[in-house]
Design a protein around this motif. Structure first.
Motif, PDB file in Angstrom:
ATOM      1  N   ILE A 200      -6.622 -12.599   6.003  1.00 16.55           N
ATOM      2  CA  ILE A 200      -5.695 -11.710   5.317  1.00 16.55           C
ATOM      3  C   ILE A 200      -4.670 -12.488   4.497  1.00 16.55           C
ATOM      4  CG2 ILE A 200      -3.975 -11.545   7.171  1.00 16.55           C
ATOM      5  CD1 ILE A 200      -3.814  -8.530   6.550  1.00 16.55           C
ATOM      6  N   ALA A 201      -4.391 -13.724   4.892  1.00 18.32           N
ATOM      7  CA  ALA A 201      -3.458 -14.559   4.136  1.00 18.32           C
ATOM      8  C   ALA A 201      -4.187 -15.175   2.946  1.00 18.32           C
ATOM      9  CB  ALA A 201      -2.882 -15.657   5.013  1.00 18.32           C
ATOM     10  N   PRO A 202      -3.539 -15.259   1.783  1.00 14.39           N
ATOM     11  CA  PRO A 202      -4.169 -15.901   0.629  1.00 14.39           C
ATOM     12  C   PRO A 202      -4.638 -17.313   0.960  1.00 14.39           C
ATOM     13  CG  PRO A 202      -2.182 -14.754  -0.062  1.00 14.39           C
ATOM     14  CD  PRO A 202      -2.214 -14.700   1.450  1.00 14.39           C
ATOM     15  N   ALA A 203      -5.724 -17.723   0.321  1.00 18.12           N
ATOM     16  CA  ALA A 203      -6.326 -19.019   0.624  1.00 18.12           C
ATOM     17  C   ALA A 203      -5.630 -20.171  -0.077  1.00 18.12           C
ATOM     18  CB  ALA A 203      -7.801 -19.005   0.226  1.00 18.12           C
ATOM     19  N   PHE A 204      -4.660 -19.857  -0.911  1.00 17.91           N
ATOM     20  CA  PHE A 204      -3.995 -20.927  -1.659  1.00 17.91           C
ATOM     21  C   PHE A 204      -2.494 -20.714  -1.677  1.00 17.91           C
ATOM     22  CE2 PHE A 204      -5.202 -17.632  -4.712  1.00 17.91           C
ATOM     23  CZ  PHE A 204      -4.002 -17.372  -5.347  1.00 17.91           C
ATOM     24  N   ALA A 205      -1.784 -21.810  -1.943  1.00 15.69           N
ATOM     25  CA  ALA A 205      -0.339 -21.774  -2.170  1.00 15.69           C
ATOM     26  C   ALA A 205      -0.077 -22.247  -3.593  1.00 15.69           C
ATOM     27  CB  ALA A 205       0.376 -22.676  -1.168  1.00 15.69           C
ATOM     28  N   LYS A 206       1.087 -21.908  -4.116  1.00 13.07           N
ATOM     29  CA  LYS A 206       1.436 -22.258  -5.495  1.00 13.07           C
ATOM     30  C   LYS A 206       2.523 -23.329  -5.494  1.00 13.07           C
ATOM     31  CE  LYS A 206       2.144 -17.866  -6.336  1.00 13.07           C
ATOM     32  NZ  LYS A 206       2.521 -16.611  -7.008  1.00 13.07           N
ATOM     33  N   VAL A 207       2.303 -24.365  -6.290  1.00 11.40           N
ATOM     34  CA  VAL A 207       3.282 -25.435  -6.449  1.00 11.40           C
ATOM     35  C   VAL A 207       3.667 -25.497  -7.924  1.00 11.40           C
ATOM     36  CG1 VAL A 207       3.750 -27.899  -6.217  1.00 11.40           C
ATOM     37  CG2 VAL A 207       2.283 -26.753  -4.549  1.00 11.40           C
ATOM     38  N   ARG A 208       4.942 -25.316  -8.212  1.00  9.55           N
ATOM     39  CA  ARG A 208       5.422 -25.389  -9.591  1.00  9.55           C
ATOM     40  C   ARG A 208       5.806 -26.833  -9.906  1.00  9.55           C
ATOM     41  NH1 ARG A 208       6.564 -20.832 -12.394  1.00  9.55           N
ATOM     42  NH2 ARG A 208       8.190 -21.859 -13.591  1.00  9.55           N
ATOM     43  N   LEU A 209       5.203 -27.364 -10.945  1.00  9.23           N
ATOM     44  CA  LEU A 209       5.396 -28.766 -11.301  1.00  9.23           C
ATOM     45  C   LEU A 209       6.389 -28.926 -12.442  1.00  9.23           C
ATOM     46  CD1 LEU A 209       1.678 -29.971 -11.210  1.00  9.23           C
ATOM     47  CD2 LEU A 209       3.380 -30.109  -9.390  1.00  9.23           C
ATOM     48  N   ARG A 210       7.112 -30.037 -12.398  1.00  7.39           N
ATOM     49  CA  ARG A 210       8.060 -30.360 -13.467  1.00  7.39           C
ATOM     50  C   ARG A 210       7.501 -31.413 -14.414  1.00  7.39           C
ATOM     51  NH1 ARG A 210      13.834 -30.872 -10.204  1.00  7.39           N
ATOM     52  NH2 ARG A 210      13.953 -28.696  -9.508  1.00  7.39           N
ATOM     53  N   ASN A 211       6.539 -32.186 -13.925  1.00  7.63           N
ATOM     54  CA  ASN A 211       6.013 -33.300 -14.715  1.00  7.63           C
ATOM     55  C   ASN A 211       4.499 -33.207 -14.800  1.00  7.63           C
ATOM     56  OD1 ASN A 211       8.651 -34.644 -14.919  1.00  7.63           O
ATOM     57  ND2 ASN A 211       8.369 -35.050 -12.726  1.00  7.63           N
ATOM     58  N   THR A 212       3.929 -33.819 -15.827  1.00 12.93           N
ATOM     59  CA  THR A 212       2.484 -33.869 -15.980  1.00 12.93           C
ATOM     60  C   THR A 212       1.854 -34.575 -14.777  1.00 12.93           C
ATOM     61  OG1 THR A 212       2.663 -33.890 -18.389  1.00 12.93           O
ATOM     62  CG2 THR A 212       0.602 -34.691 -17.441  1.00 12.93           C
ATOM     63  N   LEU A 213       0.753 -34.020 -14.301  1.00 12.82           N
ATOM     64  CA  LEU A 213       0.125 -34.550 -13.092  1.00 12.82           C
ATOM     65  C   LEU A 213      -1.381 -34.360 -13.181  1.00 12.82           C
ATOM     66  CD1 LEU A 213       0.757 -35.649 -10.144  1.00 12.82           C
ATOM     67  CD2 LEU A 213       0.498 -33.262  -9.422  1.00 12.82           C
ATOM     68  N   THR A 214      -2.139 -35.386 -12.862  1.00 17.83           N
ATOM     69  CA  THR A 214      -3.593 -35.260 -12.821  1.00 17.83           C
ATOM     70  C   THR A 214      -4.023 -34.749 -11.454  1.00 17.83           C
ATOM     71  OG1 THR A 214      -3.994 -37.505 -12.006  1.00 17.83           O
ATOM     72  CG2 THR A 214      -3.805 -37.214 -14.405  1.00 17.83           C
TER      73      THR A 214
END
Length: 397
Positions: free
Chosen positions: A272-286
């Protein structure tokens, strides 16, 4: 009040009435089994214990349906009790027969929905839309966020380039917002609601037809139907074959999902819980660097972020990186703020993983928030619906 809300209140009322009756029944049985004073040479306590041992415990007899993404989705269905005309129902039944003839296809598509279904259902519920809308990707893309059509449509919701541009979905050589599940889902729901309100007085079936064929074509079909004395509802219209089948398909797959056992369909287990979390980035990241810093397989990050065309997140194009919900919250906070701000990240987390024994009140107090704030951010309808392991968003940012 929506059909879903009415149904939920009716269910609550029926459940409360049933529970009251059961409690009265148990009370009466207990009183009947209780010892009567004045009876000589009786050992009522022993007799009562024997009676209780032979009778199932009351609370154990209340079988509660385990909550998962499918039950959450079914609870939000609003069209299942609608009475369609015989002609309209025949169109739906045709697609029910088609889908049930290949249960392996349903299994494949619903398995592909595993990372996305719980979160999409939450977004649907937050907007008070019928749960059936969450199954549009079943029809549009077979729940493949990387799907592309020969006509140029792309993503889970199959946006054409011009439509995506009009809805603000960024598209360039590094990023395609149509493939970004979070961005495209919000755009799709905005689009469906906007057209329903602008053109069709809230009629979602007409809005879905316009989603598929374009508002101009649907509006002409409505006028044509009305000129022949018909109401102008979706089922009255003459439209291209694909659009004529669009809403019946959605009704059909929702009918099967509502009662899979009846149709010999086995659905995958989806929490029932979403399978992902969200991370807001400030810098370019690969994704390679994110993989190392989160200790998460790079291929999993790529699957969750199909909008990144060169495996690089550039905040100028898209700022939200999706990561598996089991990723370490502290690592996620450090990834968002940078290692030099690790102390701030730890002191002011943007996410929290629910532990056994937690409740919404204690979590809110621990982070100096209100229950309502957490419920709004996570599209939670009932404070008592938290599940151990569920990842909560604690901040708008």
């Amino acid at each position: 009040m929506t059909n879903r809300t009415i149904r939920q209140r009716l269910l609550l009322s029926v459940s409360s009435t049933t529970l009251t009756a059961l409690l009265l029944c148990v009370s009466a049985q207990s009183q009947a089994s209780a010892p009567i004073s004045g009876l000589a040479n009786k050992t009522p306590s022993a007799d009562f214990a024997t009676t209780r041992d032979d009778r199932p415990h009351f609370w154990e007899s209340l079988a509660l349906e385990p909550q998962n993404a499918w039950s959450q989705l079914r609870n939000s269905f609003a069209w299942q009790d609608e009475q369609l005309s015989a002609q309209a129902q025949a169109r739906v039944d045709k697609w029910i027969a088609y889908y049930r003839s290949s249960p392996e296809n349903i299994a494949t598509i619903t398995e592909r929905a595993t990372p996305w279904l719980a979160w999409i259902t939450q977004q649907i519920n937050a907007r008070n839309l019928p749960g059936e809308i969450a199954l549009i990707p079943f029809i549009e893309s077979s729940f493949d966020p990387s799907a592309r059509s020969h006509r140029g449509a792309a993503g889970l919701w199959q946006f054409m380039p011009g439509t995506g541009d009009a809805l603000g979905l960024i598209r360039n050589g590094q990023y395609d917002g149509r493939l970004d599940v979070v961005a495209s889902t919000q755009a799709a729901l905005d689009y469906i609601e906007m057209q329903a309100d602008q053109w069709y007085e809230g009629d979602l079936s007409l809005s879905l037809a316009a989603y598929n064929a374009g508002a101009g074509r649907v509006n002409r079909a409505v006028r044509d139907a009305q000129s022949y004395g018909k109401s102008g509802q979706y089922w009255d219209l003459q439209l291209p074959d694909e659009t004529m089948h669009y809403v019946p398909k959605l009704h059909a797959i929702a009918t099967i999902i509502a009662d899979p056992e009846r149709y010999n369909v086995i659905l995958p287990d989806i929490e029932i819980a979403p399978a992902f979390a969200k991370v807001r980035l400030r810098n370019t990241l690969t994704l390679r660097e994110a993989s190392k810093r989160l200790d998460v397989d790079q291929s999993i990050l790529a699957e969750l972020n199909p909008g990144l065309l060169n495996d690089t997140m550039n905040p100028r194009h898209g700022q939200t990186l999706l990561v598996p919900n089991e990723a370490n919250p502290e690592r996620m906070a450090k990834l968002a703020l940078g290692d030099r701000n690790a102390q701030v990240a730890t002191a002011n987390p943007t996410t929290y993983r629910v532990e056994r024994g937690d409740n919404l009140s204690t979590i809110a107090a621990r982070h100096n928030l209100t229950q309502q704030h957490i419920m709004r951010l996570n599209a939670i309808e009932r404070p008592d619906s938290l599940q151990p392991g569920q990842l909560l968003t604690l901040s708008d940012s």
